[in-house]
Design a protein around this motif. Structure first.
Motif, short mmCIF file in Angstrom:
data_model
loop_
_atom_site.label_atom_id
_atom_site.label_comp_id
_atom_site.label_asym_id
_atom_site.label_seq_id
_atom_site.Cartn_x
_atom_site.Cartn_y
_atom_site.Cartn_z
N GLY A 96 62.60 -7.32 44.29
CA GLY A 96 62.91 -6.98 42.90
C GLY A 96 63.86 -5.83 42.70
N THR A 97 64.62 -5.49 43.72
CA THR A 97 65.52 -4.36 43.56
C THR A 97 66.68 -4.71 42.63
OG1 THR A 97 66.74 -2.64 44.76
CG2 THR A 97 67.04 -4.90 45.52
N ALA A 108 68.50 0.68 43.44
CA ALA A 108 69.00 0.96 44.80
C ALA A 108 70.09 2.02 44.78
CB ALA A 108 69.53 -0.32 45.43
N GLY A 109 70.60 2.32 43.59
CA GLY A 109 71.68 3.31 43.49
C GLY A 109 72.94 2.83 44.18
N LYS A 110 73.25 1.55 44.01
CA LYS A 110 74.41 0.95 44.68
C LYS A 110 75.23 0.15 43.70
CE LYS A 110 73.70 0.19 49.49
NZ LYS A 110 73.51 -0.65 50.61
N LYS A 111 76.53 0.04 43.99
CA LYS A 111 77.34 -0.91 43.22
C LYS A 111 76.77 -2.31 43.45
CE LYS A 111 81.94 -1.05 42.81
NZ LYS A 111 83.00 -1.61 43.61
N GLY A 112 76.81 -3.12 42.41
CA GLY A 112 76.21 -4.45 42.48
C GLY A 112 76.79 -5.32 43.57
N ASP A 113 78.13 -5.25 43.76
CA ASP A 113 78.73 -6.11 44.78
C ASP A 113 78.28 -5.69 46.18
OD1 ASP A 113 80.12 -3.77 44.21
OD2 ASP A 113 82.05 -4.56 44.83
N HIS A 114 78.06 -4.40 46.37
CA HIS A 114 77.59 -3.94 47.68
C HIS A 114 76.15 -4.37 47.93
CE1 HIS A 114 80.93 -1.09 48.83
NE2 HIS A 114 81.23 -1.43 47.59
N VAL A 118 74.57 -6.99 46.64
CA VAL A 118 74.53 -8.43 46.92
C VAL A 118 75.08 -8.71 48.32
CG1 VAL A 118 75.47 -10.68 46.23
CG2 VAL A 118 74.61 -9.09 44.49
N GLY A 119 76.11 -7.99 48.70
CA GLY A 119 76.69 -8.14 50.04
C GLY A 119 75.66 -7.84 51.12
N ASP A 120 74.79 -6.87 50.86
CA ASP A 120 73.74 -6.53 51.83
C ASP A 120 72.83 -7.72 52.07
OD1 ASP A 120 74.74 -4.00 51.96
OD2 ASP A 120 73.19 -3.08 50.70
N PHE A 121 72.56 -8.46 50.98
CA PHE A 121 71.68 -9.63 51.15
C PHE A 121 72.40 -10.77 51.85
CE2 PHE A 121 69.36 -7.31 47.85
CZ PHE A 121 68.15 -7.23 48.51
N TYR A 122 73.68 -10.84 51.67
CA TYR A 122 74.46 -11.85 52.39
C TYR A 122 74.38 -11.60 53.89
CZ TYR A 122 78.33 -14.91 53.65
OH TYR A 122 79.10 -15.88 54.20
N LEU A 130 68.61 -16.36 38.28
CA LEU A 130 68.88 -15.43 39.37
C LEU A 130 70.39 -15.38 39.67
CD1 LEU A 130 67.90 -13.57 41.64
CD2 LEU A 130 67.67 -15.59 43.10
N TRP A 131 71.02 -16.54 39.64
CA TRP A 131 72.45 -16.64 39.89
C TRP A 131 73.22 -15.81 38.87
CZ3 TRP A 131 75.95 -19.39 36.60
CH2 TRP A 131 77.24 -19.52 37.11
N LYS A 132 72.83 -15.95 37.61
CA LYS A 132 73.52 -15.19 36.56
C LYS A 132 73.35 -13.69 36.78
CE LYS A 132 73.67 -18.30 32.59
NZ LYS A 132 72.95 -18.76 31.39
N THR A 133 72.11 -13.32 37.09
CA THR A 133 71.82 -11.89 37.28
C THR A 133 72.65 -11.32 38.43
OG1 THR A 133 69.56 -12.26 36.56
CG2 THR A 133 70.00 -10.23 37.74
N MET A 134 72.60 -12.00 39.57
CA MET A 134 73.30 -11.45 40.74
C MET A 134 74.82 -11.49 40.56
SD MET A 134 70.81 -12.68 43.87
CE MET A 134 71.65 -11.76 45.15
N ASN A 135 75.32 -12.56 39.94
CA ASN A 135 76.76 -12.61 39.69
C ASN A 135 77.21 -11.50 38.76
OD1 ASN A 135 77.81 -14.55 41.29
ND2 ASN A 135 77.77 -16.18 39.76
N SER A 136 76.37 -11.20 37.77
CA SER A 136 76.78 -10.14 36.84
C SER A 136 76.85 -8.80 37.57
CB SER A 136 75.82 -10.07 35.65
OG SER A 136 74.59 -9.52 36.07
#
Length: 601
Positions: A181-182, A187-193, A195-199, A255-261
């Motif tokens: 649920g982070t 997490a104090g991170k830019k969103g793209d970073h 999501v990249g961590d999960f990739y 979830l897709w919408k949330t993570m993409n945003s």
RNA sequence: GUCCCGGUAGCUCAGAGGAUAGAGCAUCUGACUUCUAAUCAGAGGGUCGAAGGUUCGAAUCCUUCCCGGGAUACCA
């Protein structure tokens, strides 16, 4: 801007060799006279020989005869078929730095040569943050947009975001499994970073499961990782996520919408930092179904063919290309099907005369195929589709690979460059911290990075050595910015010492007679052709080289000729005007490359 | 296999068929009491991958070969 005497020479030679009935004058683009020769510029008569249908020596003789009598010409000298000429100071300055506004305004295409152009670049995937490879794409793309606009074209800049597909599902799945649920905020991170961590996390887990499969089942031991993807629990789940996404499963879509945003917000920050603005952003999730109808219509019209198993393909023999499947036997789309659709969509949205894609050179074949298919479909504009293929960025350790953690992250690189610029600034200001230090460092750091990426011909593979590439000395962006800062400083001091009107009134340009001063004027005469040639070649590296040379010439002048301590008031005024003109050209050039200039350095 | 892109100074790269092949970095020598030394002036450093060919003239065009990279998907 071309010198008057050269234009007149062109007319005289054309008439002399081709007769008065010739429709156009032969174009003469003078060259810079080499340092070991006497002269300002050179007319290379070897090059004129074909157009004038005569011998180089004969043309050179004729050119000498004409130029010797010309009022703007101080002296001419012939070496073989090179005609080296020195211009009078009057002609030299009048046609260059004495009227910089005109010089800059004149550096555009003739109306007939302007082309309405659409450029697509960046095209990121929304499963990981941008890295140095994307940075090259972005920098080339934005500079190209800027350059083509600078010379007078109507340019539309678009982005096509790849926001769907199995790679996105991988990040989504890893988030579901390990995310707890982070959010970027938590997490104090830019969103793209984030999501990249999960990739990356997905890939780690996938490799672990593949290893287990191989160990536990001898049948799998020899199989490739790709073949085993769907056999792993997590790989199968990723594919299932994609199917759910395609069938609009509410939870998956949510979830897709949330993570993409999250990712898009992160990209927007990076784009804004670079100064990128798109006129339109297309999302692949909106466009991925396009193309299918076109292919089906193409089949009906007999342009495409159907295979026994039901797959629809294009026969591209006449383009020396293999058959290309456009719809699978189950009638689902492939990558190129979407591209057919978006190419048409972009055309219908903007009606460009020319479309350019800034995409890496590993896709050269793909674009050849796409363009051939568009021609087969009969679009009359399909001849004006162009793939600007740029080379990869490699590190001394080899290729960048996300999986192996060897990518140079874009945001981190920005921070690093800016921090180094800040340190360099602090070192030279004797403990007195400038109030706008952060803004200044940002401009210098990003300028250095963009300049470095634009210095190379786009098609070369770049070797990026972090140690060597992060530099502010030598032929770098800051070197050119520094010249502007120096000129600003001179200007400020002049106004402090001699009053605001220090540069008003008539300027006697002919006082500027040293070789250092003349060199600046001569170089500036080449600005227009440099811009036009760069625009024509879709390659900014020539402009970069020009700016380095002009900046270099100014630094030499700066050493040799004092502005503020000039011998006379008139000379001081003239040198101030000279400096301001040089700065105007450097600024125009750097801005064209999308590089800003700090007030001081 | 076929196709595309490279191969130029120790390194990274420029070089419209034209002059003695250039720049930055690195190395070495010099220049801050000076309009900003993020600078300037200078030195050394080359079989332009190799061999043929075309040309008055080739790093540049053609042929063959060698080396490096990429592509050749019903992946994106």
């Amino acid at each position: 801007m071309n010198f008057k005497c050269i234009k007149e020479l062109s007319g005289a030679l054309t008439e002399s060799f081709l007769g008065a009935t010739a429709i156009n004058n032969v174009e003469i683009l003078p060259e810079l006279c080499p340092p070991n020769m006497t002269g300002d510029i050179t007319v290379n008569c070897f090059r004129l020989a074909r157009d004038l249908r005569s011998k180089p020596d004969v043309i050179a003789e004729k050119a000498i005869a004409f130029l010797e009598g010309h009022e703007d010409v101080l002296s001419v000298e012939r070496v073989k078929a090179f005609v080296n000429l020195s211009l009078t100071s009057k002609a030299l300055y009048t046609e260059t730095l004495a009227d910089t506004d005109e010089l800059l305004k004149d550096a555009v295409l003739d109306d007939a040569d302007k082309v309405k152009t659409l450029i697509e670049y960046s095209a990121p995937n929304t499963n990981k943050p941008l890295h140095l490879g994307h940075l090259r794409n972005n920098t080339l793309g934005m500079a190209l947009v800027s350059l083509l606009r600078r010379v007078g074209n109507d340019v539309t800049a678009v982005n096509l975001v790849n926001d769907r597909g199995v790679h996105i599902c991988k990040s989504m799945l890893a988030y579901k499994l390990f995310g707890d649920g982070t959010t970027p905020e938590k997490a104090g991170k830019k969103g793209d970073h984030l999501v990249g961590d999960f990739y990356v996390k997905f890939d780690e887990e996938l490799r672990k499961q593949i290893k287990e499969l191989k160990e536990n089942n001898s049948d799998f031991a020899e199989k490739s990782d790709e073949e085993l993807f769907a056999k792993t629990e997590i790989g199968a789940a990723a594919q299932e996520t994609l199917i759910k996404w395609e069938s609009n499963d509410p939870e998956t879509i949510e979830l897709w919408k949330t993570m993409n945003s999250w990712v898009l917000k992160g990209f927007d920050e990076t784009y804004e930092r670079m100064g990128i603005k798109f006129d339109k952003v297309y999302l692949e999730s909106d466009t991925y179904k396009l193309g299918k109808d076109i292919v089906l219509k193409g089949l009906k019209d007999g342009i495409f063919k159907k295979r026994d198993d039901g797959a629809i393909f294009a026969d591209l023999k006449k383009y020396k290309l293999n058959e290309k499947v456009l719809l699978r036997p189950d009638s689902t789309s492939v990558y190129i099907t979407q591209d057919i659709g978006t190419t048409l969509l972009k055309y219908n949205d903007f009606h460009p005369e020319k479309q350019i894609w800034v995409v890496g050179d590993e896709q050269i074949h793909h674009f050849k195929t796409l363009f051939s298919i568009m021609k087969e479909l009969g679009y009359n504009w399909a001849d004006n589709l162009y793939h600007l293929a740029y080379g990869m960025v490699n590190l001394p350790s080899g290729k960048m690979k996300s999986r192996e953690g060897t990518v140079v992250d874009a945001d981190n690189l920005f921070d690093e460059m800016v921090e180094l610029a800040k340190q360099a600034t602090l070192e030279r200001c004797n403990g007195e911290i400038p109030e706008n230090i952060d803004n200044r460092s940002e401009i210098i750091g990003l300028g250095a990075l963009k300049f470095m990426l634009l210095k190379f011909n786009p098609k070369t593979t770049i070797m990026f050595d972090p140690q060597a590439s992060i530099r502010f000395e030598g032929d770098t962006g800051p070197y050119v910015q520094y010249v502007c800062a120096r000129i600003n400083s001179i200007q400020r001091k002049a106004e402090d010492q001699f009053g605001k009107d220090v540069c008003e009134g008539n300027i006697d340009w002919e006082l500027l007679d040293t070789k250092w001063e003349r060199k600046l004027a001569i170089l500036s005469a080449f600005y227009k052709n440099t811009l036009l040639a760069s625009a024509e070649k879709l390659d900014c590296s020539g402009l970069v080289a020009f700016l380095i040379n002009l900046a270099k010439a100014f630094n030499s002048f700066y050493r040799e000729c004092s502005v503020l301590n000039a011998e006379t008031v008139e000379l001081r005024k003239a040198r101030l005007a000279l400096s301001a003109s040089v700065r105007a050209i450097l600024k125009d050039g750097l801005n064209t490359l999308t590089i800003n200039i700090p007030e001081a350095m």
